[in-house]
Enzyme design. Structure first.
Site, mmCIF file in Angstrom:
data_model
loop_
_atom_site.group_PDB
_atom_site.id
_atom_site.type_symbol
_atom_site.label_atom_id
_atom_site.label_comp_id
_atom_site.label_asym_id
_atom_site.label_seq_id
_atom_site.Cartn_x
_atom_site.Cartn_y
_atom_site.Cartn_z
ATOM 1 N N HIS A 96 -4.658 -2.494 3.375
ATOM 2 C CA HIS A 96 -4.266 -3.842 3.787
ATOM 3 C C HIS A 96 -5.476 -4.754 3.991
ATOM 4 O O HIS A 96 -5.372 -5.967 3.825
ATOM 5 C CB HIS A 96 -3.457 -3.763 5.083
ATOM 6 C CG HIS A 96 -2.827 -5.057 5.487
ATOM 7 N ND1 HIS A 96 -1.755 -5.605 4.819
ATOM 8 C CD2 HIS A 96 -3.112 -5.919 6.506
ATOM 9 C CE1 HIS A 96 -1.406 -6.738 5.399
ATOM 10 N NE2 HIS A 96 -2.216 -6.950 6.430
ATOM 11 N N ASP A 136 0.027 -0.097 0.876
ATOM 12 C CA ASP A 136 -0.083 -1.034 1.988
ATOM 13 C C ASP A 136 1.254 -1.039 2.721
ATOM 14 O O ASP A 136 2.247 -1.571 2.220
ATOM 15 C CB ASP A 136 -0.419 -2.435 1.459
ATOM 16 C CG ASP A 136 -0.566 -3.457 2.577
ATOM 17 O OD1 ASP A 136 -0.303 -3.125 3.750
ATOM 18 O OD2 ASP A 136 -0.945 -4.609 2.271
ATOM 19 N N SER A 188 -0.134 -11.440 4.837
ATOM 20 C CA SER A 188 0.384 -10.579 5.891
ATOM 21 C C SER A 188 1.420 -11.323 6.746
ATOM 22 O O SER A 188 2.432 -11.786 6.223
ATOM 23 C CB SER A 188 -0.780 -10.044 6.723
ATOM 24 O OG SER A 188 -0.384 -9.018 7.591
#
Length: 320
Positions: free
Chosen positions: A283, A256, A161
């Site tokens: 996610h 995502d 991320s």
């Protein structure tokens, strides 16, 4: 008559000698390196690589960068406790269990790891710009210090991320010749592993399938730049990953929004959605096979197996 012949012969011989000299001069000029253009200093020749390194140097340095809300600025980089559910811990703890620190030093970058939602006035978190900059600065500092002290250590960069954005940016800097590891030593970077990279572009690295066709959120919003204070959407990486392209691997689950985002026209509503995207089920489930899996392996299992193989196959430098 003989005297005239000798003069002619001497003249031809002199001309032949001049011709030979001119040919030699032309060959020398042709083989001489082209000078750099005005204002561009010549590239210094790289010093020979050392034959050994200090005894306290690891064979491989694993730099892991957690995602949003998975780290803190004062966390322990070797025994992180800021978030016991941190996705990257599933990879790094397994690596620490499989290799001694002399073979693989596993360093989890401690940084604020926050993303303030500007659409929520009560959100007191740090801005994304501040968080991302701190994470990159600390990761680069660790790599630089290791490179200066350990000339033969290999590097493995990975992140999830926000951490994937940071790791990818560092890899892009290195691969394009302006990172913490200079051009002549780029072979020391063994691999780059990114999960849910916010600057992802399909086909710009090794996309570990199944891989969607969307782009990272920062690419989708790149045309808006810093329109929203504190959240600079930097767009695609200039130059991509450069010479590290073939050594960079990206995992992204379809749906995502961080790494598989559609193009947007309203940056304010999109920023609000993206600020909450870290909580969406897609996610948050890379440690499961619900939204992404390859041959039954989850994203974290794939990343561990990939990293383990690279560390196993890495050179064993001589130590002083």
């Amino acid at each position: 008559m003989k005297r005239r012949f000798r003069k002619v012969a001497f003249g031809f011989g002199f001309l032949a000698l001049v011709a030979i000299i001119l040919v030699i001069v032309l060959i020398f000029q042709f083989l001489r390196p082209t000078p750099p253009p005005p204002g561009v200093p010549p590239t210094p020749s790289a010093p020979p690589r050392a034959d050994s390194q200090p005894a306290d140097c690891p064979d491989v340095l694993v730099v892991s960068i957690p995602g949003t809300w998975e780290s803190k600025a004062n966390d322990d980089p070797y025994r992180p406790t800021a978030n016991r559910h941190s996705l990257m811990l599933r990879v790094t703890k397994a690596l620490q269990a499989n290799f001694p620190s002399s073979r693989a030093e596993v360093y989890t970058v401690p940084y604020v790891a926050q993303f303030r939602n500007p659409t929520v006035l009560t959100d007191k978190q740090q801005d994304y710009n501040v968080s991302r900059a701190q994470g990159k600065r600390r990761a680069v500092d660790k790599i630089t210090r290791t490179y200066d002290h350990c000339p033969l250590t290999g590097y493995l960069l990975m992140g999830f991320s926000q951490g994937a954005v940071i790791a990818g940016d560092i890899a892009g800097d290195i691969g394009n010749g302006h990172g913490p590891i200079p051009v002549q030593d780029q072979d020391l970077v063994l691999g780059v592993g990114l999960i849910a990279d916010g600057r992802r572009q399909a086909g710009q690295q090794n996309d570990v399938g199944p891989s969607p066709d969307g782009v990272g959120a920062e690419v989708a919003l790149g045309s808006f730049g810093g329109l929203v204070p504190g959240i600079e959407m930097t767009g695609a990486r200039r130059g991509g990953f450069g010479t590290l392209t073939e050594r960079t691997y990206s995992i992204c689950a379809a749906g995502d929004l961080i790494c598989d985002s559609p193009r947007v026209s309203d940056p304010f509503s999109a920023i609000g959605k993206l600020a909450n995207a870290a909580n969406n089920p897609v996610h948050a489930k890379y440690a499961t096979s619900r939204y992404w899996a390859q041959n039954g392996a989850t994203a974290t299992q794939w990343m561990f197996a990939w990293a383990k193989r690279l560390i196993t196959e890495a050179p064993h430098p001589k130590h002083d």
